[in-house]
Structure formats: C-alpha cells, structure tokens
Design an enzyme around this catalytic site. Structure first.
Site, PDB file in Angstrom:
ATOM      1  CE  LYS A   1      46.641  20.486  32.333  1.00  0.00           C
ATOM      2  NZ  LYS A   1      46.625  19.975  33.715  1.00  0.00           N
TER       3      LYS A   1
ATOM      4  CD  GLN B   1      43.974  18.284  35.429  1.00  0.00           C
ATOM      5  OE1 GLN B   1      44.938  18.070  34.706  1.00  0.00           O
ATOM      6  NE2 GLN B   1      43.640  19.494  35.814  1.00  0.00           N
TER       7      GLN B   1
ATOM      8  CG  ASP C   1      51.082  18.883  37.220  1.00  0.00           C
ATOM      9  OD1 ASP C   1      50.855  19.858  36.493  1.00  0.00           O
ATOM     10  OD2 ASP C   1      50.241  18.002  37.482  1.00  0.00           O
TER      11      ASP C   1
HETATM   12  N1  GUN Z   1      44.173  21.134  38.610  1.00  0.00           N
HETATM   13  C1  GUN Z   1      44.122  22.473  38.396  1.00  0.00           C
HETATM   14  N2  GUN Z   1      45.299  22.905  37.883  1.00  0.00           N
HETATM   15  C2  GUN Z   1      46.105  21.825  37.777  1.00  0.00           C
HETATM   16  C3  GUN Z   1      47.425  21.633  37.290  1.00  0.00           C
HETATM   17  O1  GUN Z   1      48.136  22.557  36.878  1.00  0.00           O
HETATM   18  N3  GUN Z   1      47.890  20.344  37.331  1.00  0.00           N
HETATM   19  C4  GUN Z   1      47.134  19.314  37.797  1.00  0.00           C
HETATM   20  N4  GUN Z   1      47.685  18.103  37.814  1.00  0.00           N
HETATM   21  N5  GUN Z   1      45.916  19.463  38.247  1.00  0.00           N
HETATM   22  C5  GUN Z   1      45.388  20.708  38.223  1.00  0.00           C
END
Ligand code: GUN
Length: 273
Positions: free
Chosen positions: A49, A91, A112
C-alpha cells in the site's frame, strides 16, 4: 490452457489514471494506515500500500502500535486521524477487544469500506465507499473484457469484506449478474461451482477448487492468499488452468487490484470531502 487475467497490469493502468488525477489536485490526498502488533502478512500488505501510494502521489502515514494498545489509546488516535486525513484504515486482523473502534472511523474517511454505514449503502445501492477487494474484482472483470451482465457468478466464501459485498455489487442494477453465494455449510458445493460462468474463490483454503469443480470455459477469480511451504498459493488448484478459459494468478491477480482500489477510494474521499 487458460489465459491469464493480469491484475498487476490492469492495476497499473488504474494507477496511471489516478496519478494524473492527483497531479491536478492542490493538495496530495492523505491516507493513514494503523497497524497493531506484528502480523507478518499485515506488514507485507502495508508495504504494498505504501509503495502504491508513493507512485500515485498520496501522502501515506503508517502508525505502528504495539499489540498491548488499549481501546482508549486506539480511539484517541482514530479521533485525531478522522480530522486530519482523507482516508483512514486499520489493518486487520486486530485483537477482538479493539474491533469496536472500526465503527468510529468516519464513514466518509472509511476507504476500506468496512463501516456499517458504507455496507448499508451498498445494500441500498447508494454511492458510498466500496470495499476494495470486491470493487477490484468488478474492475478486473470489466477491464479484461468480461462484462458480468447476465452471467451466473458463483462466489465461494461469505466474508464481510469479500464474498458478501461482492454478491451485492454483482447483483446491483447496471451490473446485472446472477449470483450464487456458497459457504462452509453449502451442500453439493461442487455442483454449484460447476454451474458458474464466473467462479470466485474467496475462502482462504489452499487449492480447494479443483478442476472437477469447474465448467469448461469458465472464468476463474482467485482471491485466496495462502502462505504454504510451497510459497504463496491461491484457493484454486493449478490444474484448473486445464479447463478454465481465463484465470487470475496468485500473486499478481486480485491482490494488486485491492491495493489500487484503496488508492482510488482515497482520491475519491479527498475530492468529495
Ligand atoms: N487485512 C487483509 N485485507 C485487508 C484489507 O483489505 N483491509 C484491511 N484494513 N485489512 C486487511
């Protein structure tokens, strides 16, 4: 043998479009990523990211907190970031006792798309923040020339962040797929999968979709990211390539699309708020 749907290449195309948009903005969009603890998968997702944000021109800040962080400490950070950022994500996974804080992220900053207000909008077909993996799968289908209209899409896995929102997006007016949502209690899973024009595997179980479960010529979207002794593998066994017409690889399929949709949601939030 099936054609590969190159998620990395399609994500790059979207990244270029976003970079152009960001370069015309007065201020760089701001995204904060909160990590709690030291889950290795989380560290690797956050790195992807951060790299994407840097290419697009988004100002990303990584807040790394210890696993012992209290709910009060996390709430206080979220309250601050709700004011300073365009986008804010925590996350996952996080300790269960901290999960209520996810609902304290301002829905317009919830890039998200996990907040109940955004999921509620999805049910009602109202524009909001769309969860990144489902949104990425929809983009991947259109941009690879696979319009889902009138197609029978079978999704295996009913998670709140992938299977369930994807089933809503695909059955929305304007997208117009017919959706079957399968899960751990589904009877005759193999028969359902064999009916699919487009089969989406989002379970998190290595190689669970085998070639006898796939209709010849079907399109396969593999959302699985399973760390095994043989490296990173999807939910779809490699032998499926012998019968499918098109398939997403792991890695390099859905993963890069999830990341670029997070960038897209952040730009959208910065433009709208
Ligand atoms: N953990 C695994 N995939 C994701 C995601 O798309 N967003 C977040 N915040 N955590 C994750």
């Amino acid at each position: 043998m099936s054609l590969i749907i190159d998620g990395k290449k399609i994500a790059k195309e979207i990244e270029i479009e976003l970079t152009a948009k960001v370069s015309s903005m007065e201020n760089a969009p701001r995204l904060s990523v909160v990590q709690i603890g030291d889950d290795p998968a989380s560290a690797s997702y956050i790195k992807a990211k951060a790299n994407a944000a840097s290419r697009v021109g988004i100002h990303l800040t990584h807040h790394h907190l210890p696993i012992e962080t209290s709910i009060e400490e996390l709430k206080s950070l979220v309250n601050d970031l709700n004011e300073s950022e365009d986008g804010l994500i925590i996350q996952l996974p996080i300790p269960k006792k901290l999960e209520p804080v996810l609902e304290m992220i301002k829905p317009e900053n919830d890039v998200d798309g996990f907040h109940s207000e955004n999921l509620g909008k999805l049910v009602q077909g109202i524009s909001g923040m769309t969860p990144c993996t489902p949104a990425g799968i929809i983009e991947l289908l259109y941009r690879s020339g696979n319009d889902p209209e009138g197609k029978h899409v079978v999704i295996v896995g009913r998670s709140t962040i992938v299977g369930t929102p994807l089933s809503l997006l695909l059955s929305q007016k304007g997208v117009d797929a017919t959706v079957t949502l399968c899960h751990s209690r589904t009877k005759y899973l193999e028969e359902h999968c064999k009916e699919a024009d487009i089969l989406v595997a989002a379970v998190g179980k290595a190689n669970m979709i085998t070639k006898d479960m796939v209709k010849p010529g079907a399109i396969i979207i593999d959302v699985g990211v399973n760390r095994t002794s043989e490296g990173l593998v999807g939910d779809v066994s490699t032998e499926v390539k012998e019968v499918a017409s098109q398939i997403t690889p792991v890695p390099g399929g859905v993963g890069p699309m999830t990341v670029v949709m997070l960038m897209s949601n952040t730009v959208k939030s910065a433009l709208e708020n």
